[in-house]
Design an enzyme around this catalytic site. Structure first.
Site, PDB file in Angstrom:
ATOM      1  CD  GLU A  17     -51.026 -36.096  -6.847  1.00  0.00           C
ATOM      2  OE1 GLU A  17     -50.075 -36.793  -6.392  1.00  0.00           O
ATOM      3  OE2 GLU A  17     -51.456 -35.072  -6.303  1.00  0.00           O
TER       4      GLU A  17
ATOM      5  N   GLY B 106     -53.823 -38.954  -2.591  1.00  0.00           N
ATOM      6  CA  GLY B 106     -53.435 -39.357  -1.237  1.00  0.00           C
ATOM      7  C   GLY B 106     -52.215 -40.232  -1.285  1.00  0.00           C
ATOM      8  N   GLY B 107     -52.070 -41.045  -0.247  1.00  0.00           N
ATOM      9  CA  GLY B 107     -50.890 -41.893  -0.141  1.00  0.00           C
ATOM     10  C   GLY B 107     -51.005 -43.110  -1.042  1.00  0.00           C
TER      11      GLY B 107
ATOM     12  CG  ASN C 113     -51.462 -32.561   0.728  1.00  0.00           C
ATOM     13  OD1 ASN C 113     -52.562 -33.047   0.484  1.00  0.00           O
ATOM     14  ND2 ASN C 113     -50.482 -32.583  -0.120  1.00  0.00           N
TER      15      ASN C 113
ATOM     16  CD  GLU D 108     -45.287 -39.004  -0.412  1.00  0.00           C
ATOM     17  OE1 GLU D 108     -46.197 -39.812  -0.151  1.00  0.00           O
ATOM     18  OE2 GLU D 108     -45.397 -38.092  -1.242  1.00  0.00           O
TER      19      GLU D 108
ATOM     20  CB  CYS E 279     -47.954 -35.076  -3.786  1.00  0.00           C
ATOM     21  SG  CYS E 279     -48.750 -33.737  -4.655  1.00  0.00           S
TER      22      CYS E 279
ATOM     23  CE  LYS F 293     -63.300 -39.702   3.933  1.00  0.00           C
ATOM     24  NZ  LYS F 293     -62.137 -38.899   4.312  1.00  0.00           N
TER      25      LYS F 293
HETATM   26  P1  NDP Z   1     -54.428 -41.264   2.841  1.00  0.00           P
HETATM   27  O1  NDP Z   1     -53.981 -41.682   1.504  1.00  0.00           O
HETATM   28  O2  NDP Z   1     -54.895 -42.356   3.747  1.00  0.00           O
HETATM   29  O3  NDP Z   1     -55.586 -40.171   2.726  1.00  0.00           O
HETATM   30  C1  NDP Z   1     -56.013 -39.543   1.536  1.00  0.00           C
HETATM   31  C2  NDP Z   1     -57.522 -39.560   1.460  1.00  0.00           C
HETATM   32  O4  NDP Z   1     -57.975 -40.885   1.262  1.00  0.00           O
HETATM   33  C3  NDP Z   1     -58.205 -39.089   2.739  1.00  0.00           C
HETATM   34  O5  NDP Z   1     -59.397 -38.403   2.420  1.00  0.00           O
HETATM   35  C4  NDP Z   1     -58.514 -40.405   3.425  1.00  0.00           C
HETATM   36  O6  NDP Z   1     -59.515 -40.262   4.372  1.00  0.00           O
HETATM   37  C5  NDP Z   1     -58.922 -41.245   2.255  1.00  0.00           C
HETATM   38  N1  NDP Z   1     -58.842 -42.684   2.448  1.00  0.00           N
HETATM   39  C6  NDP Z   1     -57.981 -43.387   3.232  1.00  0.00           C
HETATM   40  N2  NDP Z   1     -58.219 -44.710   3.110  1.00  0.00           N
HETATM   41  C7  NDP Z   1     -59.236 -44.860   2.230  1.00  0.00           C
HETATM   42  C8  NDP Z   1     -59.940 -45.986   1.698  1.00  0.00           C
HETATM   43  N3  NDP Z   1     -59.631 -47.242   2.027  1.00  0.00           N
HETATM   44  N4  NDP Z   1     -60.944 -45.760   0.831  1.00  0.00           N
HETATM   45  C9  NDP Z   1     -61.265 -44.501   0.471  1.00  0.00           C
HETATM   46  N5  NDP Z   1     -60.655 -43.414   0.955  1.00  0.00           N
HETATM   47  C10 NDP Z   1     -59.642 -43.582   1.820  1.00  0.00           C
HETATM   48  O7  NDP Z   1     -53.284 -40.439   3.472  1.00  0.00           O
HETATM   49  P2  NDP Z   1     -52.802 -40.312   4.987  1.00  0.00           P
HETATM   50  O8  NDP Z   1     -53.428 -39.131   5.576  1.00  0.00           O
HETATM   51  O9  NDP Z   1     -52.948 -41.604   5.720  1.00  0.00           O
HETATM   52  O10 NDP Z   1     -51.266 -40.040   4.761  1.00  0.00           O
HETATM   53  C11 NDP Z   1     -50.392 -41.137   4.551  1.00  0.00           C
HETATM   54  C12 NDP Z   1     -49.297 -40.739   3.593  1.00  0.00           C
HETATM   55  O11 NDP Z   1     -49.820 -40.539   2.297  1.00  0.00           O
HETATM   56  C13 NDP Z   1     -48.626 -39.426   3.946  1.00  0.00           C
HETATM   57  O12 NDP Z   1     -47.667 -39.590   4.934  1.00  0.00           O
HETATM   58  C14 NDP Z   1     -48.042 -39.055   2.617  1.00  0.00           C
HETATM   59  O13 NDP Z   1     -46.849 -39.767   2.422  1.00  0.00           O
HETATM   60  C15 NDP Z   1     -49.080 -39.538   1.627  1.00  0.00           C
HETATM   61  N6  NDP Z   1     -49.997 -38.463   1.182  1.00  0.00           N
HETATM   62  C16 NDP Z   1     -49.890 -38.030  -0.101  1.00  0.00           C
HETATM   63  C17 NDP Z   1     -50.683 -37.002  -0.555  1.00  0.00           C
HETATM   64  C18 NDP Z   1     -50.578 -36.476  -1.950  1.00  0.00           C
HETATM   65  O14 NDP Z   1     -50.848 -35.300  -2.169  1.00  0.00           O
HETATM   66  N7  NDP Z   1     -50.252 -37.292  -2.923  1.00  0.00           N
HETATM   67  C19 NDP Z   1     -51.645 -36.332   0.317  1.00  0.00           C
HETATM   68  C20 NDP Z   1     -51.733 -36.897   1.645  1.00  0.00           C
HETATM   69  C21 NDP Z   1     -50.919 -37.921   2.031  1.00  0.00           C
HETATM   70  P3  NDP Z   1     -59.073 -40.076   5.918  1.00  0.00           P
HETATM   71  O15 NDP Z   1     -58.166 -38.894   5.992  1.00  0.00           O
HETATM   72  O16 NDP Z   1     -60.353 -39.845   6.588  1.00  0.00           O
HETATM   73  O17 NDP Z   1     -58.397 -41.360   6.300  1.00  0.00           O
END
Ligand code: NDP
Length: 494
Positions: free
Chosen positions: A252, A230-231, A154, A387, A286, A177
């Protein structure tokens, strides 16, 4: 037409993934692929962590002092400033972010590198006034080692800066990454890191899927710390894996932040705050103020004003300065948002604006969803608890302060909250009672390198930004030096 092919950075060398495989990244505005990204796996994780470990243990970085690290970070900040426009354009293309927002962001980003660059040589240990006779005891702050930064799609460069700048200032090495959906800006930024003069292996950038390269990095025994944004689900997975390896973490995760409007607020300001909370960045943040709590006495008047303002939001091409709402960045996110709109309808909430995908023909063929407002939302509904991460707002009425606090805190999350009031008493008390890492009063969506950011409850662990965040990348050592003339009884604890 063949697509440009990007390379990863490991140990100061640009190269393809070990497997030679790539995947396509698309432009969310058109939905068309525009570049090829290396699909890294376990072998690349191994190479990147080894390069970072070698740079930490034996490379020139190990002999670089804190002032020199600070100078490198400030140089990187300068290079970022010089390349702010190009990086903004890349993010518009790869992420669908608005040019107006991205330019402001990339012009602001150097501040993180200046701030932590300046902080690098101001981290001081202490001399402990110990109770023991005949000893001199002091402390040192030392880096952790190899850190892994896992960055979402994002706000890729901003969220990377929150991790990279303090990690490097503290003397760590790092493997970055980015998200599979938005890898390009990190790779282009890697060229600037190289140009700034960081020794090979200090910053490594690998790309691919979270479940493949991301998981392999987190598992690697030579990794000391994972900084993840991330999520919540992926965050929990990362946390479990880090726990097995007893690694440090900063997490976060998401939010379901309440934006609370009291009847003594300046309503026009609060309307803008509500809009900025949910429709800026197409709601993909987020800190989105996705639950709008409105006092019953002004509910209908406020909703009318809000809908009238939201209707004027210009949706369209993110590369145009006048555009205010851009596309949804990823295909899974697009489906998720539409699913939640359907869930909200089935739960009995009323749609007073939007509620469907926008006309593809009119909007470049990409992934557009109309800004959507639900009223009549109960806080126990899924659209109020989960979310959504998109331009979907749930409006929840409340009677008084007590109810506002109860509803606001009735969530598993605690990232941020907004309060709109002219009463100082109310502002101070609400800021105290809201369980959130950030509380904004009469403003929304303000973040800075100077101010701590992070979550209560399931919104995360640890803090980013602000001076204390550097300690998330340091460990403390206590050094005892005997000044006694004789060694005391060896069978008794000193
Ligand atoms: P993810 O949490 O899956 O992605 C965030 C990061 O983590 C990406 O770089 C992703 O890589 C990586 N990742 C995913 N799985 C693993 C793992 N098992 N081990 C290590 N790294 C990993 O978010 P999504 O894109 O799937 O979004 C899902 C939901 O998460 C969204 O709908 C939103 O609700 C929330 N989100 C929250 C954010 C925040 O700022 N707090 C930011 C983004 C999402 P890759 O993209 O290659 O899978």
């Amino acid at each position: 037409m063949s697509l440009p092919k990007y390379e990863i950075l490991i140990g100061g060398k640009w190269r393809a993934a070990a497997s030679g495989e790539t995947f396509e990244t698309d432009n969310p505005y058109t939905g068309e692929p525009w570049a090829l990204i290396p699909r890294c796996g376990a072998a690349d994780a191994e190479a990147a962590v080894e390069a970072a470990s070698e740079a930490f243990e034996t490379g020139p970085w190990a002999g670089t002092n804190a002032s020199q690290r600070g100078a490198l970070l400030r140089r990187l900040g300068d290079l970022l400033a010089e390349n702010a426009e190009a990086l903004a354009q890349t993010e518009v293309r790869d992420n669908g972010k608005l040019i107006a927002e991205m330019l402001a962001q990339t012009r602001y980003l150097p501040q993180w590198y200046y701030y932590y660059g300046g902080l690098a040589d101001k981290i001081e240990g202490g001399v402990i006034p110990t109770d023991k006779a005949g000893v001199f005891n002091y402390t040192r702050w030392e880096p952790l080692g190899v850190c892994v930064a896992i960055v979402p799609w994002n706000s890729p460069l901003l969220i990377l800066a929150w991790k990279l700048a303090p990690a490097l200032a503290a003397g760590n090495t790092i493997v970055v990454k980015p998200s599979e959906f938005t890898s390009v800006s990190a790779l282009e930024f890697g060229r600037l890191i190289e140009k700034a003069g960081f020794p090979p292996g200090v910053v490594n950038i690998v790309t691919g899927f979270g479940g493949e390269i991301g998981a392999a990095l987190v598992e690697h025994p030579k990794v000391a710390k994972i900084a993840f944004t991330g999520g919540e689900m992926s965050g929990a997975r990362v946390y479990e894996s880090a726990a097995r390896g007893l690694k440090h973490v900063t997490l976060e995760l998401g939010g379901k932040s309440p934006n609370i409007v009291f009847d003594d607020a300046i309503l026009e300001d609060a309307v803008k705050g509500a809009i900025s909370g949910i429709f800026a960045a197409t709601g993909q943040t987020c800190i989105a103020g996705s639950r709008l709590l409105v006092q019953k006495s002004i509910h209908n008047e406020f909703v009318d004003k809000l809908v009238a303002f939201a209707r004027t939001a210009k949706m369209g091409d993110p590369s145009l300065f006048e555009t205010q709402v851009g596309p949804v960045t990823t295909p899974p996110q697009y489906r998720k948002i539409l699913d939640y709109i359907a869930i909200g309808k089935s739960e009995g909430a009323d749609i007073v604006l939007g509620g469907k995908p926008a006309d593809k023909e009119k909007f470049g063929g990409g992934r557009f969803i109309e800004p959507t407002i639900f009223t009549g939302v109960g806080n126990r509904m899924r659209i109020a608890q989960e979310e959504i991460f998109g331009p979907v707002l749930s409006v929840i009425p409340f009677a008084d302060e007590e109810e506002a606090v109860r509803v606001a805190n009735d969530t598993i999350y605690g990232l941020a909250a907004g309060v709109w009031t002219q009463s100082i008493r109310r502002a101070v008390l609400m800021a105290e009672r809201l369980k959130a890492g950030t509380v904004w009063v009469n403003t929304y969506r303000a973040v800075s390198f100077t101010s701590p950011f992070g979550g209560y409850k399931r919104s995360g662990i640890g803090r980013e930004n602000g001076a204390d965040a550097i300690y998330e990348y340091l460990q403390q050592k206590s050094v005892w030096i005997s000044t006694a003339t004789e060694v005391p009884n060896p069978f008794v604890l000193r």
